[in-house]
Design a protein around this motif. Structure first.
Motif, mmCIF file in Angstrom:
data_model
loop_
_atom_site.group_PDB
_atom_site.id
_atom_site.type_symbol
_atom_site.label_atom_id
_atom_site.label_comp_id
_atom_site.label_asym_id
_atom_site.label_seq_id
_atom_site.Cartn_x
_atom_site.Cartn_y
_atom_site.Cartn_z
ATOM 1 N N VAL A 1 0.860 -1.179 0.000
ATOM 2 C CA VAL A 1 0.000 0.000 0.000
ATOM 3 C C VAL A 1 0.898 1.231 0.000
ATOM 4 N N ALA A 2 0.583 2.203 -0.836
ATOM 5 C CA ALA A 2 1.295 3.477 -0.849
ATOM 6 C C ALA A 2 0.541 4.447 0.059
ATOM 7 N N LEU A 3 1.300 5.131 0.924
ATOM 8 C CA LEU A 3 0.709 6.091 1.862
ATOM 9 C C LEU A 3 1.193 7.495 1.548
ATOM 10 N N LEU A 4 0.248 8.418 1.494
ATOM 11 C CA LEU A 4 0.563 9.830 1.332
ATOM 12 C C LEU A 4 -0.504 10.600 2.091
ATOM 13 N N GLU A 5 -0.068 11.337 3.107
ATOM 14 C CA GLU A 5 -0.996 12.002 4.030
ATOM 15 C C GLU A 5 -1.912 10.920 4.600
ATOM 16 N N ASP A 6 -3.229 11.023 4.430
ATOM 17 C CA ASP A 6 -4.125 9.979 4.939
ATOM 18 C C ASP A 6 -4.680 9.103 3.811
ATOM 19 N N LEU A 7 -4.101 9.207 2.622
ATOM 20 C CA LEU A 7 -4.534 8.398 1.481
ATOM 21 C C LEU A 7 -3.762 7.086 1.452
ATOM 22 N N ARG A 8 -4.493 5.971 1.387
ATOM 23 C CA ARG A 8 -3.914 4.628 1.295
ATOM 24 C C ARG A 8 -4.341 4.032 -0.046
ATOM 25 N N VAL A 9 -3.358 3.692 -0.890
ATOM 26 C CA VAL A 9 -3.659 3.159 -2.211
ATOM 27 C C VAL A 9 -2.985 1.795 -2.371
ATOM 28 N N PRO A 10 -3.777 0.710 -2.511
ATOM 29 C CA PRO A 10 -3.187 -0.603 -2.771
ATOM 30 C C PRO A 10 -2.474 -0.586 -4.126
ATOM 31 N N ILE A 11 -1.262 -1.148 -4.166
ATOM 32 C CA ILE A 11 -0.455 -1.127 -5.385
ATOM 33 C C ILE A 11 0.184 -2.492 -5.633
ATOM 34 N N THR A 12 0.602 -2.694 -6.867
ATOM 35 C CA THR A 12 1.308 -3.923 -7.213
ATOM 36 C C THR A 12 2.756 -3.823 -6.764
ATOM 37 N N GLU A 13 3.447 -4.944 -6.761
ATOM 38 C CA GLU A 13 4.861 -4.927 -6.397
ATOM 39 C C GLU A 13 5.674 -4.143 -7.425
ATOM 40 N N ALA A 14 5.287 -4.204 -8.691
ATOM 41 C CA ALA A 14 5.986 -3.429 -9.725
ATOM 42 C C ALA A 14 5.826 -1.930 -9.471
ATOM 43 N N GLU A 15 4.625 -1.501 -9.070
ATOM 44 C CA GLU A 15 4.398 -0.091 -8.746
ATOM 45 C C GLU A 15 5.178 0.301 -7.499
ATOM 46 N N ALA A 16 5.237 -0.583 -6.517
ATOM 47 C CA ALA A 16 6.014 -0.313 -5.304
ATOM 48 C C ALA A 16 7.486 -0.127 -5.645
ATOM 49 N N ASP A 17 8.017 -0.998 -6.492
ATOM 50 C CA ASP A 17 9.420 -0.875 -6.892
ATOM 51 C C ASP A 17 9.663 0.432 -7.647
ATOM 52 N N ALA A 18 8.741 0.804 -8.527
ATOM 53 C CA ALA A 18 8.889 2.056 -9.278
ATOM 54 C C ALA A 18 8.853 3.265 -8.343
ATOM 55 N N LEU A 19 8.006 3.210 -7.325
ATOM 56 C CA LEU A 19 7.953 4.309 -6.361
ATOM 57 C C LEU A 19 9.251 4.415 -5.572
ATOM 58 N N THR A 20 9.856 3.295 -5.228
ATOM 59 C CA THR A 20 11.132 3.362 -4.498
ATOM 60 C C THR A 20 12.218 3.984 -5.361
ATOM 61 N N VAL A 21 12.190 3.724 -6.656
ATOM 62 C CA VAL A 21 13.149 4.354 -7.566
ATOM 63 C C VAL A 21 12.938 5.866 -7.575
ATOM 64 N N ALA A 22 11.683 6.302 -7.424
ATOM 65 C CA ALA A 22 11.365 7.732 -7.388
ATOM 66 C C ALA A 22 11.639 8.349 -6.019
ATOM 67 N N GLY A 23 12.106 7.537 -5.058
ATOM 68 C CA GLY A 23 12.493 8.072 -3.754
ATOM 69 C C GLY A 23 11.584 7.722 -2.598
ATOM 70 N N ALA A 24 10.524 6.960 -2.841
ATOM 71 C CA ALA A 24 9.607 6.603 -1.752
ATOM 72 C C ALA A 24 10.312 5.743 -0.713
ATOM 73 N N ARG A 25 9.899 5.894 0.533
ATOM 74 C CA ARG A 25 10.468 5.106 1.636
ATOM 75 C C ARG A 25 9.830 3.716 1.617
ATOM 76 N N ASP A 26 10.653 2.695 1.587
ATOM 77 C CA ASP A 26 10.179 1.311 1.507
ATOM 78 C C ASP A 26 10.131 0.706 2.905
ATOM 79 N N SER A 27 8.926 0.602 3.461
ATOM 80 C CA SER A 27 8.736 0.018 4.782
ATOM 81 C C SER A 27 8.021 -1.328 4.694
ATOM 82 N N ARG A 28 8.070 -1.950 3.535
ATOM 83 C CA ARG A 28 7.421 -3.248 3.371
ATOM 84 C C ARG A 28 8.126 -4.301 4.211
#
Length: 79
Positions: free
Chosen positions: A40-67
């Motif tokens: 799940v991607a978290l931003l403020e109070d928004l929770r969005v279920p995502i695929t593992e490919a989307e999670a990996d792409a977000l980490t490349v963009a700088g997202a914090r990976d707490s999986r």
């Protein structure tokens, strides 16, 4: 697709059921939702279920990976 990423600027858009938020990748956290058994991607109070490919792409963009990795604890588990 609930995630849009601008590879040049690392600005990310999370598209939820009721609203959409945009932010720098570093402002997003990725967690594991144990009930959903997915990331799940978290931003403020928004929770969005995502695929593992989307999670990996977000980490490349700088997202914090707490999986965390879930393990099967019951025989016959799908995990």
């Amino acid at each position: 697709m609930p995630v849009q990423i601008d590879a040049t600027t690392h600005r990310c858009t999370l598209i939820g059921a009721e609203r959409t938020l945009e932010a720098e990748g570093v402002q997003i956290e990725i967690i594991t939702d144990e009930q959903l058994r997915m990331s799940v991607a978290l931003l403020e109070d928004l929770r969005v279920p995502i695929t593992e490919a989307e999670a990996d792409a977000l980490t490349v963009a700088g997202a914090r990976d707490s999986r965390k990795h879930l393990k099967a604890s019951v025989p016959g588990s799908v995990i």
